[in-house]
Design an enzyme around this catalytic site. Structure first.
Site, PDB file in Angstrom:
ATOM      1  N   SER B  96       8.534  -5.880  -2.107  1.00  0.00           N
ATOM      2  CA  SER B  96       7.478  -6.699  -2.688  1.00  0.00           C
ATOM      3  C   SER B  96       8.025  -8.030  -3.211  1.00  0.00           C
ATOM      4  O   SER B  96       8.544  -8.819  -2.446  1.00  0.00           O
ATOM      5  CB  SER B  96       6.737  -5.819  -3.694  1.00  0.00           C
ATOM      6  OG  SER B  96       6.455  -6.424  -4.894  1.00  0.00           O
ATOM      7  N   ASP B 217      -1.134  -0.311   3.260  1.00  0.00           N
ATOM      8  CA  ASP B 217      -0.578  -0.935   2.074  1.00  0.00           C
ATOM      9  C   ASP B 217      -1.674  -1.780   1.448  1.00  0.00           C
ATOM     10  O   ASP B 217      -2.142  -2.737   2.050  1.00  0.00           O
ATOM     11  CB  ASP B 217       0.618  -1.795   2.487  1.00  0.00           C
ATOM     12  CG  ASP B 217       1.368  -2.337   1.290  1.00  0.00           C
ATOM     13  OD1 ASP B 217       0.735  -2.514   0.239  1.00  0.00           O
ATOM     14  OD2 ASP B 217       2.579  -2.580   1.407  1.00  0.00           O
ATOM     15  N   HIS B 246       2.125   1.126  -0.799  1.00  0.00           N
ATOM     16  CA  HIS B 246       2.953  -0.050  -1.014  1.00  0.00           C
ATOM     17  C   HIS B 246       4.363   0.339  -1.451  1.00  0.00           C
ATOM     18  O   HIS B 246       5.246  -0.508  -1.502  1.00  0.00           O
ATOM     19  CB  HIS B 246       2.291  -0.923  -2.090  1.00  0.00           C
ATOM     20  CG  HIS B 246       2.939  -2.250  -2.284  1.00  0.00           C
ATOM     21  ND1 HIS B 246       3.142  -3.146  -1.247  1.00  0.00           N
ATOM     22  CD2 HIS B 246       3.444  -2.858  -3.386  1.00  0.00           C
ATOM     23  CE1 HIS B 246       3.735  -4.234  -1.722  1.00  0.00           C
ATOM     24  NE2 HIS B 246       3.932  -4.078  -3.012  1.00  0.00           N
TER      25      HIS B 246
END
Lengths: 1092, 266
Positions: B96, B217, B246
């Site tokens: 991320s 996701d 995610h």
């Protein structure tokens, strides 16, 4: 005596004095006689940015809204103040204190005094300012109290803390919050910058108003080389704009001093115009040059705008601009900066293609601008967020998803009843001090079980004293006691147990065992004879221990006197034999004979793990008998430890110690003792008849390990875990054996923990006939690591067979855990936690790895290979009529059931399997031979499939093993296999002979219906399905039943329905698209066969 | 200075391998998110773990609101760590926000990174014309106000969504680390992330990248992964992960570890 305000003020710093003044004002307004701590609190809270309020905000409980809680606090303070008596006379105009207002109450004054003292005690906690003040006032003996300490002391006041308590605050928390510095985000004018951010500090010093993007630009600009920033990214333009604004506005101290007087000039528009319309571009740069010359400050930043302008055509113009800019840089070295922006890297790379050296010429530094920063200004003063601030960082411990078995055990000891424990300890002490006879009488008050335990020790102690005079034993018994107290805790609830008869305390040491038989004897008839048996055999303690305590009985049954006397007799004998140290080493045979008697006993997998001195209780399995099992533990613990205590004295070898203890350990385990090894062999053979050699080896190993002679048991450290490596082919056989072992040794099939390491990447294809077999779900492994899964399952059921299929594909983590487990008896899983495997049987399998004594598997090619069988699908079958796929000459007198070749192969080679019904063994052999010959003749099968197999395997490796693991695969597996108790090599399952048998029986059915004129052609896939089902089925007759009933019935139906022409053959094919709906009982085959 | 940043950001080096591997966690987690993945790499790598300054496990004092307004400040931290550890070259796995940080770091110091593995990465979370980042500005503002209003409730709602897959332990773990973040910091960081736009500079990423994208996701649509693959300057591949959510390193650690192994060996 209230103190005048002025006196009190002298003790306070200005700040604190102001707070006091406020408090006095409050008191006066309310016309109270005295200024109390409550007034002070009220005053402190009413200050808008008060320290106290702040502290409250930080420590408030998160269950209320902050506003509400403050409101409650104010209310609470108000109400308390209202309760105070108002004195009209004492108001304002009272005597000398008229100007000062109500005098300070004793309690508040005491608080001030306290804070003074407190401050004196903690000079280190002083604020720097305070220190300086102190130095100044060194001569004055009076210490000025700081506001913080003042508040702290006030909070000590019981009235105040009650008021806070009413509003849901704890004054303790508030104090803590006061002492701890508030979070940094609230202090905007912080004096010291964060210490660790090296690259920031110069800018931190110079200016704090720069946003991050500007800061980075400035950073580049101040450098010596590569000082001309090219901003790139979506936010480059905004960043440049804010930079220009920043330079132009010359905010005080924003730029570092080197850049004093820096000016910025944007030529973006001019360049744009020039490039579009032409004209005299030189003028732009002359202007700029003049500007630079005039510049008195650090220099001029020339902003040339967007790179996109430069790459949009008009190359001549661009070339001119670029060269002019380059010149500008060269002429006014050090005084000119260039700054530009590029929206995307594409534009920049285009620009670079046009002017390959421009980044050198311009000394460009690429700065990525990926964040917009305008929001920051508005953000940090946002206090509503602060309100919801929860200072919990790092407070929560990781909630472990796996119940840590170790901690569980610890927990049980932690939660154990204190009194129980205490008593236990105390009584041991009593025993040590007083001796058996008297101490026994003292137990009437304690728990029955406790008593029992104690009496046992007591006896143990007695013996220890009389026989051994071993002073160190005391300590050991204490240890034992402690161990038992754990158990006691669990027994705590079970008070329905019979009171222990004190008269029995006379028994000598070995009598412990005899005593332990007590319950068994009294409640169960047969066990009496068992006692006799043991008596006669004069077995050593361990073999007695191996005796069926298992047969546990309703505990409420009182002891039978007869049996007790029996015991007494027996005990005497045993003790005698014991004294002469005639330790019968527990040969497995002796055990077996004993165990024979007990095979009927209940299956309660309960264990005393003596190796570790830890006690397990698998309560989940038999919730109804926990106390019984605990009882057992009691019983077993003592003799074991005693025996190990005695042995050295008896001058037995340490080996014997190991033996005895190991025997009494593992043998007690679960229902293990209920299984005779001979019957183990039978039971296993029943399940997997074809692997008799393997079963023999398993049997040997299990019995050897159980008798304590396992590989890893050394000295006094005994390991009860068994490690087996199943090598070679026959996957199903391995699995079946593992499951059978679980069932036989641990009582149920659920005691099998299966992990197939190959299935991590590939599952069985859906609808596989083996699909059901995988108890263990692919999904689980995705989410949990293999080791976590195993540990989790083991923690639930420590008495298990852990079956790790295809261990050769273990990843590094699994390998590590396995190695550690095999070495230390502890299976480690995530986060370095461990679980004991002392009661588990680990079976690792590998079909790839052959072990050192690799047996040659490539004897001759098989028609049905394991890999093919494993691919079998569960499909509906169909009988149809069709042309023979190959003309098979029909021979009279011999019917034919033939198996067609696999569909995938190029040419359908039909292996005509002639079966002479009337043939005997010899004929069968002959047919075998013909089969083989046919096989060899039709090389297509082999040619197509054998290499294919290898290729597949290679692919597998490449797919899911990193190279290094592949490299090490062989060696680590070798290492592992060297450490296991036994490598069991499996034979390949002989599918061909099974096929022959099946074909024979089908043939019988077929002939019965159709006579010998017709032929039945069975598809290869169908045949593999049948074989797989036969391989899978547990019942021996299941397949025969299926052939007889299902197939036979279908033949009958077919005969009625179809009209046979002589050239036709009956075909048994599978319908790939129809899933098997109803399954024949006991075998994984359709319950009915379709006809078309 | 070097050691202080190592202390402040809880830098750990695990394993004995001679190659370096950085495991960088994403928003809402801390380095403990890698704990189940880590053992797979300790033999062949020296694995560098650290906490982002916004993580709950870092002393909030270190979070400077003025400094951490852009991702570049995080990049500075990363590069400082690598410098302090004297890492000559490393493979980098970033999740991320750390995927973004890794890309930016590789732009600044391409020689330092042998490979980037970007898990749940996105150059921009907000939609734009011709670009589907997955979030509308309005939605984001709602999220922000929800975070401000009641952080705990937001965490409890957000964690299962982010994890996606039905893995209670992962949800619990993520909730824990997310809740460990101070709400103001958490909000601030998410603003930073949502205000970031790396699209323009993807072309500067010259280090080979492997984009790992899970099936569902909620933060990163599949188109984003494709967009990144198209625009990243260096060689890039997409590895579609056969799992949801995610946070594959929490919800499917062993699977992810395997995929990482494969990606690293390529």
């Amino acid at each position: 005596m209230p103190t005048p305000v002025s006196t009190a003020r002298q003790c306070l710093t200005d700040e604190a004095a102001r707070a006091l003044d406020d408090a006095v004002t409050v008191a006066r307004r309310r016309s109270h006689a005295q200024t109390t701590s409550l007034h002070a609190v009220s005053a402190l809270l009413s200050l808008p940015s008060a320290t106290l309020r702040d502290a409250c905000a930080r420590c408030r409980s998160c269950s209320y809204s902050p506003r509400l809680q403050f409101r409650a606090l104010e209310l609470s303070v108000g109400v308390s103040l209202d309760r105070l008596p108002t004195t009209k006379t004492a108001g304002g105009s009272d005597g000398g204190s008229g100007d000062e207002g109500p005098p300070v109450s004793n309690s508040l004054m005491a608080a001030i005094k306290r804070s003074q003292a407190n401050q004196r005690r903690h000079p280190d906690s002083f604020h720097l300012m305070q220190m300086m003040q102190q130095q100044q006032h060194q001569t004055t003996s009076l210490l000025k109290v700081e506001l913080k300490h003042f508040i702290l002391s006030i909070l000590d006041d019981p009235i105040v803390s009650r008021v806070f308590g009413e509003a849901g605050f704890r004054s303790y928390d508030i104090k803590l919050a006061l002492l701890q510095p508030p979070p940094p985000s609230r202090i905007f004018s912080r004096l010291t910058p964060p210490v660790f951010l090296c690259n920031l500090e110069p800018v931190q010093k110079t200016g704090s108003r720069l946003d991050e993007n500007c800061r980075r630009i400035v950073e580049v600009v101040t450098r010596k080389s590569k000082r001309n920033p090219l901003l790139m990214g979506m936010y480059a333009k905004t960043a440049l704009k804010s930079f220009i604004e920043c330079v132009e506005s010359r905010k005080g101290g924003v730029l570092p001093c080197e850049l004093n007087g820096l000016s910025v000039v944007s030529v973006e528009k001019e360049i744009g115009e020039f490039l579009r319309e032409g004209g005299s571009g030189g003028k732009i740069f002359e202007d700029v040059g003049r500007l630079v010359e005039q510049c008195s400050g650090a220099g001029v930043v020339v902003c040339f705008g967007e790179i996109e302008l430069f790459v949009g055509g008009n190359e001549e113009g661009v070339g001119f601009v670029v060269s002019q800019l380059t010149r500008l840089l060269g002429v006014h070295l050090g005084k000119v900066w260039l700054v530009g922006v590029a929206g995307t890297s594409e534009a920049y790379s285009k620009f670079l293609r046009l002017f390959p050296t421009v980044d050198k010429d311009w000394d460009l530094h690429l700065l990525t601008m990926t964040s917009a920063t305008p929001f920051m200004e508005g953000l940090y003063p946002k206090s509503s967020l602060m309100g919801s601030f929860v200072p919990f960082g790092g407070f929560f411990s990781t909630p472990s998803e796996l119940k840590n078995p170790v901690s569980c055990r610890n927990a049980s000891s932690l939660t154990r009843c204190d009194t129980c424990n205490e008593k236990c300890e105390q009584e041991v002490a009593d025993i040590l001090r007083v001796g058996p006879a008297t101490s026994a009488s003292g137990y009437s008050t304690s728990l029955p079980w406790l008593q029992k335990v104690n009496v046992e020790t007591d006896r143990g102690l007695d013996v220890a004293k009389t026989n051994e005079e071993n002073s160190s034993l005391n300590g050991k018994i204490l240890g034992l006691q402690r161990k038992w107290s754990d158990i006691c805790q669990r027994l705590h609830q079970n008070r329905s147990l019979p009171e222990f008869d004190i008269s029995r305390t006379r028994f000598q040491v070995p009598s412990l065992e005899g005593f332990q038989f007590g319950p068994g004897c009294s409640s169960k008839g047969p066990s009496h004879s068992e006692i006799q048996y043991s008596k006669i055999s004069c077995m050593s303690i361990e073999s007695q221990n191996a005796f069926p305590f298992k047969q546990i009985l309703p505990v409420s049954v009182p002891f039978d006197t007869v049996s007790i006397t029996d015991e007494a007799d027996h005990i005497a004998k045993v003790s005698k034999s014991d004294m002469h140290s005639t330790w019968v080493s527990p040969s497995p045979k002796a055990n077996l004979s004993l165990l024979d008697h007990t095979s009927s006993s209940s299956l309660t997998p309960v264990t005393t793990d003596l190796g570790l001195g830890t006690i397990y209780k698998s309560a989940t399995h038999e919730p109804d008998t926990p106390k019984l099992s605990d009882h057992k533990k009691h019983l077993h613990n003592l003799p074991d430890s005693l025996s190990s205590d005695f042995n050295p004295k008896n001058e037995c070898s340490s080996h014997q110690i190991a033996r005895s203890s190991s025997c009494s350990g593992p043998n007690l385990e679960g229902n293990f003792e209920t299984v005779d090894f001979k019957s183990l062999y039978h039971l296993l053979t029943e399940k997997v008849g074809w692997q008799d050699e393997a079963i023999y080896a398993i049997n040997q190993t299990v019995s050897r390990c159980r008798s304590g002679a396992g590989k890893r048991s050394s000295g006094s450290h005994v390991r009860a875990d068994i490690w087996l490596a199943f090598l070679g082919p026959d996957r199903l056989g391995k699995r079946k054996l593992a499951s059978a072992l679980a069932e036989i040794l641990f009582g149920n099939k659920q005691s099998l923990i299966t992990v197939d390491l190959s299935s991590q990447d590939k599952c069985y294809p859906s609808n596989s006939i083996f699909e059901f077999q995988d108890s263990y779900c692919h999904d689980v492994l995705m989410r949990k690591t293999v080791v976590d899964y195993i540990a989790w399952e083991l923690s639930k059921k420590p008495h298990s067979v852990v079956f790790i299929d295809n261990v050769d594909q273990a990843d590094f983590v699994v390998q590590n855990s396995l190695f550690q487990a095999i070495r230390t008896g502890k299976f480690s899983y995530s986060h370095g936690r461990e679980i004991s495997i002392n009661n588990a049987i680990f079976i690792v399998t590998s079909s790839v790895f052959k072990g050192s004594g690799s047996l040659n598997l490539e004897e001759d090619p098989k028609m049905f290979q394991e890999e093919r069988i494993l691919e079998a699908k569960r499909c509906q079958m169909q009988l149809s009529l069709g042309d023979s796929s190959q003309d098979v000459s029909k021979r009279s007198g011999c019917t034919s059931v033939k198996v067609a070749q696999r569909k995938g192969t190029s040419k359908t080679t039909i292996l005509n399997k002639r079966k002479l019904v009337e043939s005997g063994d010899s004929a069968e052999k002959a047919s075998c031979k013909t089969l083989k010959q046919v096989m060899e003749a039709s090389r297509s099968y082999l040619d197509l499939n054998m290499p294919l197999e290898e290729v597949e395997e290679d692919n597998n490796y490449n797919d899911y093993e990193t190279e290094s693991i592949v490299e090490n695969c062989g060696s680590w597996l070798n290492d592992l296999c060297d450490q296991v108790d036994e490598k069991v090599v499996f034979k390949p399952f002989n599918f061909d002979s099974l096929a022959e048998q099946i074909i024979k029986s089908i043939d019988i059915q077929f002939q019965k219906m159709f006579g010998s004129e017709f032929m039945l052609e069975i598809e290869y896939e169908v045949m593999t399905q049948i074989l797989a089902a036969a391989w899978l089925s547990d019942k021996k007759k299941a397949l025969e039943d299926w052939v007889e009933h299902v197939l036979g019935r279908s033949f009958a139906e077919a005969q009625q329905k179809y009209h046979f022409a002589p050239e036709c053959v009956m075909k048994l094919v599978n319908c790939e698209r129809i899933f098997l709906e109803d399954q024949s009982p006991g075998v994984c085959l359709p319950a009915r066969i379709n006809l078309n | 200075m070097g050691s202080s940043i190592l202390d402040a950001l809880n830098v750990r080096v695990e394993g004995t391998g001679d190659k370096y591997l950085v495991l960088a966690h994403g928003f809402g987690t801390d380095q403990s998110a890698w704990q189940r993945v880590l053992p797979y790499f300790t033999r062949h790598y020296s694995v560098i773990l650290y906490d982002l300054v916004c993580a709950g496990s870092v002393n909030p004092d270190h979070f400077d609101y003025r400094r951490y307004t852009t991702l570049d400040a995080y990049v500075d931290d990363l590069l400082n760590i690598l410098e302090a550890l004297r890492v000559p070259r490393c493979a980098y796995v970033g999740h991320s926000i750390s995927a973004m940080i890794g890309m930016l770091a590789s732009i600044r110091r391409p020689e330092l990174f042998s490979k980037l593995i970007l898990i749940g990465a996105s150059p921009r979370f907000l939609n734009d014309k011709d670009y589907h980042g997955g979030f509308e500005q309005g939605e984001i503002e709602q999220v922000f106000s929800a975070m401000e209003a009641n952080y705990e409730a937001w965490v409890n709602g957000f964690a299962p969504l982010a994890v996606g897959a039905d893995v209670p332990t992962a949800v619990r773990e993520f909730s824990r680390t997310l809740f460990n973040m101070r709400p103001d910091i958490s909000l601030f960081v998410s603003r930073t992330v949502f205000n970031s736009d790396l699209r323009g500079i993807l072309g500067l990423v010259s280090v080979p990248c492997c984009i790992m994208q899970t099936a569902r996701d909620m933060s990163v649509p599949e188109t984003v992964a494709k967009y990144m693959k198209e625009h990243i300057g260096g060689k890039s591949t997409i590895q579609w992960l056969d799992t949801d959510g995610h946070l594959p390193h929490l919800s499917a650690p062993s699977y992810l570890a395997r995929q990482l192994e494969i990606a690293l060996s390529q």
